[in-house]
Design an enzyme around this catalytic site. Structure first.
Site, PDB file in Angstrom:
ATOM      1  N   GLU A 417       0.569   1.710 -33.214  1.00  0.00           N
ATOM      2  CA  GLU A 417       0.143   0.253 -32.682  1.00  0.00           C
ATOM      3  C   GLU A 417      -1.249   0.266 -32.480  1.00  0.00           C
ATOM      4  OE1 GLU A 417       1.692  -2.323 -32.349  1.00  0.00           O
ATOM      5  OE2 GLU A 417       3.933  -1.798 -32.110  1.00  0.00           O
ATOM      6  N   GLU A 495      10.747   2.925 -35.492  1.00  0.00           N
ATOM      7  CA  GLU A 495      11.349   2.695 -34.078  1.00  0.00           C
ATOM      8  C   GLU A 495      12.490   1.579 -34.420  1.00  0.00           C
ATOM      9  OE1 GLU A 495       8.530   1.539 -30.903  1.00  0.00           O
ATOM     10  OE2 GLU A 495       7.268   2.906 -31.584  1.00  0.00           O
TER      11      GLU A 495
END
Ligand code: IPT
Length: 980
Positions: A417, A495
């Protein structure tokens, strides 16, 4: 500018090198140190670095550890205390940086921990040594015997310094700052936990010792040979006795070997013998490639059945013991997990040694996340700023150098991220040159130009299916060339399935889709363990603390409780579900056969045996254990089960379990890795029901004594409410559409927030009205309406009661939803009804339940693979799952019958298949409770009997509840039979 606000990654450190065990002396400096907390980074000067400084009045602290989780004396206070739960203690944020965004500056209020250790070196050990810190959060400056050695950032990475060890007394002083420029690169979704939280060691460095070594151990699946070469910086000899290898370092040798894989972690142990030092080798031969859009190890496709693992312990934070790391590895292996993404930083090196030994594929992620720059619209994002290049590269180098010799590590992940930036090109290039043996990934850059994998997070089932068909939409802002390249990459789901609270749902759907297309090479559930801390409230009540238990803003609230393990490492129902879904053996049970599909990547089934049993309504009548014939990976084998003919009465199931035939390093003999069930249909014609041909005479309702009596039931003649069943006082049954919202029912950031709609429209506070109580010759008809105040929608209900005998009472429920079922005329949001069912209150003595249906654990429409059909029993208290944030739990599905017992009383329930939950409190109580200890025994047992309940989903971070797991509001009829 001060060092802790410098974009430089550190100073005075040694070059990064491989983590290794050697025969050179090693002295652990872990233990009790002296500690002083200062409110600012400058606060106290450098007095304490002087070896003669007197630290007698300082606190004691355990190293490795975080000071925010121990008892220390805050500035201005007199006595040490725990900082847990205070704004000086552990702070939790998800994406938000806890400091103003003004890189590389940090606030003056920068809690700083001075650490001091006086220790005695052995008389015969002095001179050059290396001081190693395996992890310090977030920035530390180090002095040894009064000499400044340097400083470092990069919390989850090692830092080494050269020291001159004196015989006898030595003094180590370390100043640790909570915030530093490094903080900007470490904005992972986790607690902010400063301190020296990993081991501190002194390593002897013999003259001409082996500084660094690199193992190249590949496997050629065509020839079945491994090729080994160990490079070193000094002359040395490679010895692997088991393979008869004695070759000089640097020389390549090829010979027949068994390859290493997560399924068969074959390690060859040996040594690297230098002139003055011997280093342990643990060689695993394997070759990792990405070819034609597939991830291959040793020439075979592998499928990663993974989880994302943060390091967490509810007492000690990210300071983990060897036992805890081992426990994680064993629990993963025991739950059919074969891969770990080390989200979002390199773990303690011991964890990777355990992965090598026990067999887990590792995607090792670097300690880089700049998520907080989302709040500047990514302005100033470090990956896009040349001045951050060195700090980022330093982290990558320290990860790759440290762990380059671990066979378990098959993919390097550069960051999490952190959006995009040209620095990633340099990081990529450096890794490719230094270690061409492993593929790389980076998920967030939509061009995927630095990645060997295409990956996204938390897709819906539809999106994942589209990816499987190679029909996904093109990300915005990427060139044709980039997008064409991306489409050739294997897809790795980094994820998915957010395991927050009760859930995640749809694990089986995700897995099915991922097994349906060759484009997928696996995925990682978010996440392994709840990051909750054990804490006590003012009254001494223990509870699991989360972000909003600290009065500090910003905080990420409960979002840290999103693991498959509870914080104390108890497996959640979600983990049991995952184990069933990920099982590498799929068993289909037919009439007298079991077909086993071997979905391992390479392993046969030699290590397993098949245990089978036949049960009629849960009563076992036959069982046995069979050897499994040879069945290679990817193949299928069928076994005849010597089951007797089914009895003619009673529902009969064959259960087949593949279990370990002998003890393995990671589980005991008999550990079940897969289960299948099949219904055994009777061979002959079904028996004539006893009642066939006989007209069932139903009893007539009888008024009298202020009641209506029907069979064992007594009713209020005015409201039609059941008030007594046999001897048991009852409240209800009444129509109940509500459940205590799960974390997933609350959605995320206002999206998919079903719970607030339920509360807005009053599903939690329905009022019940009786319109008619009618008596017929054989039934009692109660008609009415259940609806919330202030709204126009509701459910018309029709209860038809009848009694075939004095011990049974039947209820046929018909519900008709009368609209409009939207939250308000203005917003028109459709209301998803979480349950269609009944609830009733029974005497508290009925506190044991036996049932025939799915069990033994809880199950929901989209999470029921971990459960199986059988007869189960449990006390009411044991039917609860103690989610640290109270919410809907404990539902059991597909129940054919249940019996509540206690104090010589009992109540049976059967009818159409139903789900039930039995609790000492109501759904409303569950919803109101902040912590489990807020739940009080209401003095009753509340039984919910559901015709249907919606699925769980994983909308707390992810898609809305899939359509197929929602309930529709069409008219519904079902039957319940009570027996006393
Ligand atoms: C994703 C993060 O990578 C992970 O660290 C965690 O925060 C997870 O979400 C949710 O718990 S990022 C999110 C924007 C999808």
């Amino acid at each position: 500018m001060s060092y802790w606000q410098s974009m430089e990654p550190g100073a005075g450190r040694r070059a990064p090198r491989a983590d290794a065990l050697s025969n050179a002396r090693r002295m652990s400096l872990n233990g009790t140190w002296r500690f002083r907390l200062c409110p600012t980074a400058m606060g106290t000067g450098a007095d304490f670095t002087d070896p003669s400084f007197d630290d007698a009045d300082w606190d004691e602290i355990h190293v490795p550890g975080h000071w925010v989780l121990q008892e220390v004396t805050p500035p201005g206070q007199l006595a040490p205390r725990s900082l847990r739960g205070t704004a000086d203690g552990p702070l939790y944020t998800n994406t938000a940086l806890p400091i103003p965004i003004d890189p590389p500056r940090v606030p003056a209020e920068n809690p700083t921990g001075d650490h001091r250790l006086v220790f005695t070196a052995p008389q015969d050990w002095h001179g050059k040594a290396v001081l190693r810190f395996q992890g310090v959060d977030s920035c530390a400056k180090v002095w040894f015997n009064g000499v400044e050695l340097g400083w470092s950032t990069g919390s989850r990475l090692p830092a080494e310094y050269d020291v001159e060890l004196r015989p006898g007394r030595n003094v180590l002083a370390v100043r640790v700052h909570r915030w530093s420029a490094g903080t900007y690169l470490e904005d992972q979704d986790m607690w902010w936990l400063p301190g020296i939280f990993r081991d501190v060691e002194l390593l002897e460095r013999p003259p001409n010792g082996i500084e660094d070594h690199q193992i190249h151990a590949s496997y050629d699946h065509r020839s079945g040979t491994g090729t080994l070469r160990v490079d070193t910086d000094v002359p040395a000899r490679v010895e692997i006795p088991e393979l008869g290898i004695v070759v000089p370092a640097g020389q390549e040798i090829t010979l027949p070997v068994e390859p290493w894989s997560a399924e068969h972690p074959r390690l060859y142990r040996g040594t690297l013998v230098g002139e003055s030092e011997i280093v342990d080798l643990a060689v695993g031969f394997r070759t990792v490639t990405v070819e034609n859009g597939a991830l291959l190890v040793n020439g075979r496709r592998v499928f990663l059945r993974g989880v994302n693992r943060h390091e967490h312990d509810p007492e000690t934070g990210r300071a983990l013991s060897h036992e805890t790391m081992l426990r994680d590895v064993l629990l993963m292996k025991q739950h059919n997990i074969n891969a770990v993404r080390t989200s979002h930083y390199p773990p303690h090196p011991e964890f990777l040694r355990l992965c090598d030994e026990f067999g887990l594929w590792v995607v090792e992620e670097c300690d880089i996340e700049t998520h907080g720059f989302i709040y500047t619209g990514w302005a100033g994002n470090p990956p896009a700023q040349p001045m951050w290049r060195d700090a980022l590269l330093d982290r990558i180098q320290r990860m790759v150098e440290r762990d380059k010799n671990r066979p378990s590590v098959i993919v390097w992940s550069m960051a999490n991220e952190s959006w995009t930036g040209e620095n990633f090109d340099e990081l990529e290039q450096w890794i490719r040159e230094r270690d061409p043996s492993r593929p790389l990934m980076y998920e967030r850059d939509p061009s995927y130009r630095n990645s060997d994998f295409y990956s996204i997070m938390y897709p819906s089932l539809e999106t994942l299916e589209a990816i499987g068909r190679r029909e996904e939409e093109r990300p915005a802002g990427v060139s044709d060339a980039e997008d064409d390249r991306r489409r050739t990459l294997p897809f790795l789901l980094c994820e998915y399935a957010h395991a927050m609270g009760n859930g995640p749902g749809s694990l089986a759907d995700y897995h099915r889709i991922m097994r349906s297309s060759e484009r997928f090479c696996g995925g990682f559930v978010w996440e392994w363990i709840d990051h909750g801390f054990h804490h006590r409230d003012g009254e001494g009540q223990a509870f699991v603390m989360h972000g909003s238990d600290v009065a500090h803003r910003p905080n990420g609230g409960r979002f840290c409780l999103d693991g498959l393990l509870f914080a104390d490492r108890t497996p959640s129902p979600g983990l049991r579900e995952l184990a069933a879904v990920l099982s590498p053996v799929v068993i289909d049970v037919g009439r007298a056969t079991a077909t086993l599909h071997n979905e391992h990547d390479t392993l046969g089934l030699e290590h397993l045996e098949l245990a089978w049993r036949v049960e009629t309504e849960g009563e076992e009548s036959a069982s046995g254990v069979l050897d499994i014939p040879a069945c290679a990976a990817g193949e299928t084998v069928s076994l005849d089960l010597p089951v007797p003919a089914a009895p003619l009465e009673g529902e009969t199931w064959i259960t087949a379990e593949a279990r370990l035939r002998r003890e393995e390093s990671w589980a005991p003999r008999g550990h079940v890795i897969a289960r299948g069930q099949g219904l055994l249909e009777p061979a002959g014609a079904p028996p004539e029901p006893a009642s066939a041909g006989i007209e069932v005479t139903l009893l007539a309702p009888r008024p009298g004594g202020g009641h209506l009596t029907l069979g064992p039931g007594r009713f209020d003649p005015l409201t039609g409410a059941l008030v007594e069943l046999g001897e048991l006082p009852t409240v209800g049954p009444e129509v109940d559409l509500y459940r205590a919202p799960t974390e997933n029912d609350r959605g995320q950031g206002g999206h998919n927030d079903l719970a607030s709609v339920w509360s807005a429209v009053g599903l939690d506070r329905m009022q019940h009205r009786t319109d008619a109580v009618e008596i017929t010759s054989h039934s009692l008809q109660v008609l009415g309406r259940s609806a919330p105040a202030a709204h126009g929608h509701g459910v018309a209900y029709h209860f038809e009661w009848s009694a075939p005998d004095e011990r049974s009472l039947e209820l046929e429920v018909t519900l008709d939803f009368t609209g409009p079922w939207t939250d308000t005329p203005f917003r028109q949001r459709d209301i998803l009804v979480p349950r269609i069912g009944l609830r009733m209150a029974l005497p508290r003595e009925l506190d044991h339940v036996e049932w025939f249906g799915l069990g033994p654990g809880e199950s929901y429409a989209d999470s029921r693979h971990g459960a199986y059909v059988g007869r189960f029993g449990a006390p009411v208290d044991a039917l609860q799952t103690n989610y640290p944030v109270p919410q809907e739990n404990g539902n059991r599905q597909e129940v054919r019958w249940l019996r509540l017992t206690g104090s010589d009383r009992s109540l049976g329930v059967t009818g159409s298949r139903f789900s039930f939950a039995a609790r000492r409190w109501t759904a409303q109580d569950l919803e109101r409770a902040r912590h489990p200890h807020d739940l009080r025994d209401s003095g009753k047992v509340w039984l919910t009997l559901d015709h249907a309940q919606q699925g769980l989903g994983s909308a707390s971070c992810g898609p809305a509840l899939p359509e197929q797991y929602r309930l529709d509001r069409s008219p519904t009829t079902w039957r319940v039979v009570f027996t006393v």
